[in-house]
Write an enzyme that holds these catalytic residues in place. Structure first.
Site, PDB file in Angstrom:
ATOM      1  N   ASP A  53     -40.097 -10.592   9.116  1.00  0.00           N
ATOM      2  CA  ASP A  53     -40.582 -10.656  10.511  1.00  0.00           C
ATOM      3  C   ASP A  53     -41.644  -9.613  10.878  1.00  0.00           C
ATOM      4  O   ASP A  53     -41.608  -9.047  11.983  1.00  0.00           O
ATOM      5  CB  ASP A  53     -39.404 -10.552  11.490  1.00  0.00           C
ATOM      6  CG  ASP A  53     -38.394 -11.684  11.327  1.00  0.00           C
ATOM      7  OD1 ASP A  53     -38.593 -12.550  10.463  1.00  0.00           O
ATOM      8  OD2 ASP A  53     -37.396 -11.696  12.071  1.00  0.00           O
ATOM      9  N   GLU A 110     -39.469 -14.925  12.667  1.00  0.00           N
ATOM     10  CA  GLU A 110     -38.526 -15.407  13.682  1.00  0.00           C
ATOM     11  C   GLU A 110     -39.335 -16.184  14.716  1.00  0.00           C
ATOM     12  O   GLU A 110     -40.201 -15.611  15.401  1.00  0.00           O
ATOM     13  CB  GLU A 110     -37.790 -14.237  14.349  1.00  0.00           C
ATOM     14  CG  GLU A 110     -36.782 -14.716  15.399  1.00  0.00           C
ATOM     15  CD  GLU A 110     -35.997 -13.572  16.045  1.00  0.00           C
ATOM     16  OE1 GLU A 110     -36.090 -12.432  15.592  1.00  0.00           O
ATOM     17  OE2 GLU A 110     -35.281 -13.864  17.029  1.00  0.00           O
ATOM     18  N   LYS A 119     -37.585 -18.960  10.840  1.00  0.00           N
ATOM     19  CA  LYS A 119     -36.138 -18.900  11.066  1.00  0.00           C
ATOM     20  C   LYS A 119     -35.836 -18.805  12.556  1.00  0.00           C
ATOM     21  O   LYS A 119     -36.451 -18.013  13.271  1.00  0.00           O
ATOM     22  CB  LYS A 119     -35.542 -17.709  10.314  1.00  0.00           C
ATOM     23  CG  LYS A 119     -36.076 -16.349  10.721  1.00  0.00           C
ATOM     24  CD  LYS A 119     -35.515 -15.298   9.791  1.00  0.00           C
ATOM     25  CE  LYS A 119     -35.821 -13.881  10.190  1.00  0.00           C
ATOM     26  NZ  LYS A 119     -35.403 -13.486  11.527  1.00  0.00           N
ATOM     27  N   LYS A 126     -31.509 -14.483  13.635  1.00  0.00           N
ATOM     28  CA  LYS A 126     -31.823 -13.149  13.137  1.00  0.00           C
ATOM     29  C   LYS A 126     -31.716 -13.128  11.615  1.00  0.00           C
ATOM     30  O   LYS A 126     -32.518 -12.503  10.943  1.00  0.00           O
ATOM     31  CB  LYS A 126     -30.885 -12.111  13.773  1.00  0.00           C
ATOM     32  CG  LYS A 126     -30.907 -12.088  15.301  1.00  0.00           C
ATOM     33  CD  LYS A 126     -32.304 -11.916  15.873  1.00  0.00           C
ATOM     34  CE  LYS A 126     -32.280 -11.832  17.393  1.00  0.00           C
ATOM     35  NZ  LYS A 126     -33.643 -11.917  17.987  1.00  0.00           N
ATOM     36  N   VAL A 169     -38.858  -5.706   9.772  1.00  0.00           N
ATOM     37  CA  VAL A 169     -38.309  -5.259  11.063  1.00  0.00           C
ATOM     38  C   VAL A 169     -37.414  -6.333  11.670  1.00  0.00           C
ATOM     39  O   VAL A 169     -37.569  -7.519  11.376  1.00  0.00           O
ATOM     40  CB  VAL A 169     -39.462  -4.936  12.041  1.00  0.00           C
ATOM     41  CG1 VAL A 169     -40.297  -3.791  11.510  1.00  0.00           C
ATOM     42  CG2 VAL A 169     -40.351  -6.138  12.348  1.00  0.00           C
ATOM     43  N   THR A 170     -36.507  -5.880  12.565  1.00  0.00           N
ATOM     44  CA  THR A 170     -36.114  -4.494  12.753  1.00  0.00           C
ATOM     45  C   THR A 170     -34.900  -4.209  11.866  1.00  0.00           C
ATOM     46  O   THR A 170     -34.127  -5.110  11.548  1.00  0.00           O
ATOM     47  CB  THR A 170     -35.734  -4.166  14.231  1.00  0.00           C
ATOM     48  OG1 THR A 170     -34.638  -4.994  14.651  1.00  0.00           O
ATOM     49  CG2 THR A 170     -36.915  -4.408  15.145  1.00  0.00           C
ATOM     50  N   CYS A 225     -32.819  -8.100  12.350  1.00  0.00           N
ATOM     51  CA  CYS A 225     -33.064  -9.176  11.385  1.00  0.00           C
ATOM     52  C   CYS A 225     -32.956  -8.724   9.930  1.00  0.00           C
ATOM     53  O   CYS A 225     -32.549  -9.507   9.067  1.00  0.00           O
ATOM     54  CB  CYS A 225     -34.421  -9.811  11.659  1.00  0.00           C
ATOM     55  SG  CYS A 225     -34.409 -10.716  13.235  1.00  0.00           S
ATOM     56  N   GLN A 252     -19.322   3.250   1.298  1.00  0.00           N
ATOM     57  CA  GLN A 252     -18.222   2.550   0.618  1.00  0.00           C
ATOM     58  C   GLN A 252     -18.675   1.958  -0.715  1.00  0.00           C
ATOM     59  O   GLN A 252     -18.356   0.817  -1.055  1.00  0.00           O
ATOM     60  CB  GLN A 252     -17.642   1.454   1.523  1.00  0.00           C
ATOM     61  CG  GLN A 252     -17.175   1.967   2.887  1.00  0.00           C
ATOM     62  CD  GLN A 252     -16.523   0.882   3.707  1.00  0.00           C
ATOM     63  OE1 GLN A 252     -15.411   0.445   3.406  1.00  0.00           O
ATOM     64  NE2 GLN A 252     -17.207   0.452   4.747  1.00  0.00           N
TER      65      GLN A 252
HETATM   66  N1  TIU Z   1     -36.863  -9.576  13.711  1.00  0.00           N
HETATM   67  C1  TIU Z   1     -35.957  -9.017  14.521  1.00  0.00           C
HETATM   68  O1  TIU Z   1     -35.368  -7.992  14.193  1.00  0.00           O
HETATM   69  N2  TIU Z   1     -35.752  -9.603  15.763  1.00  0.00           N
HETATM   70  C2  TIU Z   1     -35.381  -8.919  16.891  1.00  0.00           C
HETATM   71  O2  TIU Z   1     -35.203  -9.501  17.953  1.00  0.00           O
HETATM   72  N3  TIU Z   1     -35.246  -7.561  16.763  1.00  0.00           N
HETATM   73  C3  TIU Z   1     -35.011  -6.667  17.758  1.00  0.00           C
HETATM   74  O3  TIU Z   1     -34.785  -5.508  17.450  1.00  0.00           O
HETATM   75  N4  TIU Z   1     -35.054  -7.063  19.020  1.00  0.00           N
END
Ligand code: TIU
Length: 221
Positions: free
Chosen positions: A25, A73, A130, A133, A158-159, A163, A203
């Site tokens: 993303d 996304e 997609k 997430k 990210v993030t 995701c 772990q």
């Molecule tokens: N790609 C992804 O992480 N989508 C999000 O909405 N991330 C946020 O941190 N909002």
């Protein structure tokens, strides 16, 4: 077999012939002002800052012959794949599907849904759109990985805690060994990134490994 001895929580051995890089993303909607991330109230500058590092990782993966898979996304223009529970959550400045400065927020084909130009996929690289997430939910990602014979995934993007972590957990449950390039991922919340890296490798690598981009590139050479 190549290894990353400095990976955490312990050395990460992998076969490049069955390893792919998955870049999550890296879209204008998360990384540039005026997109979805900013509409949620976030400062996008920290995400913008990792673009050169992700570019180095992609270049190294390509040079080593690893498949590079990109995700985005985004939703269909009629929003038929966007659950109301997702679109109506909270009180963002702009909701998914609303018109913003980079076109409709998180809609496939709009300028904001595109991957940032510095990380543009090559024509022969897989790009997964997609609705969730996680990149496995409602996508052909698992089929692509089976066809490629992939058993190990290196993650960037990210993030970190949304995701990236969701996809890494989905992959871990499907039997992939997963490593996150810790400086090629970013969050809007530094504490969430730190916590995610810690919980991935806790772990005995319960979700997977982490390592620096330099360490990954060294192992690929
Ligand atoms: N790609 C992804 O992480 N989508 C999000 O909405 N991330 C946020 O941190 N909002």
């Amino acid at each position: 077999m190549p290894a990353i001895p400095g990976a955490l929580p312990f050395s990460f051995a992998f076969d490049p012939a069955s390893t792919a890089l998955i870049v999550i993303d890296m879209q204008r909607d998360f990384i540039e002002p005026g997109g979805f991330g900013a509409a949620l109230g976030n400062d996008v500058a920290p995400l913008q800052a990792i673009v050169p590092t992700v570019a180095r990782l992609i270049a190294g993966a390509r040079a080593a012959g690893l498949p590079v898979i990109h995700t985005r996304e985004c939703h269909r223009p009629d929003l038929s794949d966007c659950p109301p529970a997702k679109r109506l959550r909270g009180a963002p400045a702009l909701r998914i599907g609303d018109a913003g400065p980079m076109g409709r927020i998180l809609i496939a084909g709009e300028p904001g849904a595109a991957i940032v130009p510095a990380l543009a996929p090559l024509p022969d690289e897989i790009v997964i759109d997609k609705p969730g997430k996680g990149a496995f939910y409602a996508t052909p990602l698992a089929d692509h990985l089976a066809r490629l014979g992939t058993r190990t995934l290196i993650f960037a993007g990210v993030t970190t805690e949304v995701c990236v972590q969701t996809t890494m957990r989905e992959a871990n449950d499907r039997g992939f060994d997963c490593l996150l390039a810790e400086d090629a991922t970013e969050s809007y919340f530094p504490a969430f990134k730190a916590a995610t890296l810690a919980m991935i490798r806790a772990q005995g690598a319960i979700v997977g490994w982490t390592a620096t981009t330099d360490a990954v590139l060294e192992a690929l050479q």
